[in-house]
Design a protein around this motif. Structure first.
Motif, PDB file in Angstrom:
ATOM      1  N   ARG A  67     -40.242   3.407  12.082  1.00 38.47           N
ATOM      2  CA  ARG A  67     -40.037   3.801  10.552  1.00 38.47           C
ATOM      3  C   ARG A  67     -40.024   2.125   9.664  1.00 38.47           C
ATOM      4  NH1 ARG A  67     -38.901   7.507   7.894  1.00 38.47           N
ATOM      5  NH2 ARG A  67     -40.424   7.776   6.912  1.00 38.47           N
ATOM      6  N   ALA A  70     -41.219  -0.795  10.933  1.00 35.20           N
ATOM      7  CA  ALA A  70     -42.495  -0.409   9.974  1.00 35.20           C
ATOM      8  C   ALA A  70     -42.771  -1.409   8.847  1.00 35.20           C
ATOM      9  CB  ALA A  70     -43.237   0.222  10.693  1.00 35.20           C
ATOM     10  N   ALA A  71     -41.966   0.117   8.240  1.00 39.15           N
ATOM     11  CA  ALA A  71     -41.322  -0.991   6.458  1.00 39.15           C
ATOM     12  C   ALA A  71     -41.291  -2.134   5.801  1.00 39.15           C
ATOM     13  CB  ALA A  71     -40.503   0.679   5.829  1.00 39.15           C
ATOM     14  N   ARG A  74     -44.233  -3.999   6.351  1.00 32.71           N
ATOM     15  CA  ARG A  74     -45.003  -4.002   5.688  1.00 32.71           C
ATOM     16  C   ARG A  74     -44.358  -4.835   4.354  1.00 32.71           C
ATOM     17  NH1 ARG A  74     -44.977   1.184   7.616  1.00 32.71           N
ATOM     18  NH2 ARG A  74     -43.945   1.817   5.327  1.00 32.71           N
ATOM     19  N   THR A  79     -47.869  -5.619   2.161  1.00 30.31           N
ATOM     20  CA  THR A  79     -48.460  -4.366   2.276  1.00 30.31           C
ATOM     21  C   THR A  79     -47.836  -3.154   1.868  1.00 30.31           C
ATOM     22  OG1 THR A  79     -48.941  -4.467   4.604  1.00 30.31           O
ATOM     23  CG2 THR A  79     -50.348  -5.436   3.275  1.00 30.31           C
ATOM     24  N   TYR A  80     -45.890  -3.338   1.646  1.00 30.58           N
ATOM     25  CA  TYR A  80     -44.863  -2.573   1.393  1.00 30.58           C
ATOM     26  C   TYR A  80     -45.925  -1.580  -0.056  1.00 30.58           C
ATOM     27  CZ  TYR A  80     -41.219   0.312   0.473  1.00 30.58           C
ATOM     28  OH  TYR A  80     -40.309   0.880   0.033  1.00 30.58           O
ATOM     29  N   CYS A  83     -50.114   3.276   1.201  1.00 28.75           N
ATOM     30  CA  CYS A  83     -50.757   4.160   1.875  1.00 28.75           C
ATOM     31  C   CYS A  83     -51.979   3.308   2.917  1.00 28.75           C
ATOM     32  CB  CYS A  83     -51.138   5.592   1.000  1.00 28.75           C
ATOM     33  SG  CYS A  83     -51.258   6.476   2.383  1.00 28.75           S
ATOM     34  N   LEU A  84     -51.062   3.308   3.704  1.00 31.98           N
ATOM     35  CA  LEU A  84     -51.564   3.582   5.225  1.00 31.98           C
ATOM     36  C   LEU A  84     -53.108   3.838   5.409  1.00 31.98           C
ATOM     37  CD1 LEU A  84     -48.803   2.857   7.846  1.00 31.98           C
ATOM     38  CD2 LEU A  84     -49.553   1.029   6.425  1.00 31.98           C
ATOM     39  N   ALA A 100     -39.030   4.860   3.952  1.00 37.76           N
ATOM     40  CA  ALA A 100     -39.846   3.649   4.918  1.00 37.76           C
ATOM     41  C   ALA A 100     -41.079   4.448   4.747  1.00 37.76           C
ATOM     42  CB  ALA A 100     -38.651   4.167   6.539  1.00 37.76           C
ATOM     43  N   SER A 102     -44.607   5.884   4.439  1.00 39.71           N
ATOM     44  CA  SER A 102     -45.764   4.442   4.580  1.00 39.71           C
ATOM     45  C   SER A 102     -47.579   5.205   4.137  1.00 39.71           C
ATOM     46  CB  SER A 102     -46.027   4.906   6.310  1.00 39.71           C
ATOM     47  OG  SER A 102     -46.381   5.541   7.332  1.00 39.71           O
ATOM     48  N   LEU A 103     -47.105   6.225   3.840  1.00 38.91           N
ATOM     49  CA  LEU A 103     -48.598   7.646   3.035  1.00 38.91           C
ATOM     50  C   LEU A 103     -48.213   8.311   1.645  1.00 38.91           C
ATOM     51  CD1 LEU A 103     -49.163   9.586   6.650  1.00 38.91           C
ATOM     52  CD2 LEU A 103     -50.327   7.508   5.776  1.00 38.91           C
TER      53      LEU A 103
END
Length: 109
Positions: A67, A70-71, A74, A79-80, A83-84, A100, A102-103
């Motif tokens: 996680r 992935a953050a 982003r 794109t940080y 929301c994915l 971290a 993502s949503l």
């Protein structure tokens, strides 16, 4: 909006902490000896339970590391904080609590 570079620092600090914890717990995840002469049955059961708990903790650390990575990706992609799922901005409080994330809260529930 939370500053992406502040988030990056917090994420990388947490990543270092998780890697260090993983290294320290390496022995606890190792194979438990089957030698009944050196370890009694109950001690072996305790050792197996400790091993299982250490392995579960390691799986959680690995998931959190994924996680975090992935953050950071982003952040690099610009794109940080989006929301994915729906593309809306993730609330600042949510990102402060979990950099971290993502949503957004609506998509997470």
């Amino acid at each position: 909006m939370i500053d992406p570079e502040d988030a990056r620092r917090a994420l990388l600090a947490r990543r270092r902490e998780l890697v260090d914890l993983s290294a320290m717990a390496r022995d606890a995840r190792s194979v438990v000896s089957l030698d009944q002469q050196s370890v009694g049955r109950l001690s072996r059961m305790d050792a197996l339970q400790g091993q299982a708990m250490a392995q579960a903790s390691e799986r959680q650390r690995v998931a959190e590391l994924a996680r975090i990575d992935a953050a950071v990706h982003r952040i690099d992609a610009g794109t940080y904080g989006d929301c994915l799922s729906c593309g809306e901005e993730i609330a600042q409080g949510r990102l402060e609590a979990d950099p971290a994330a993502s949503l957004c809260i609506a998509c997470a529930t």
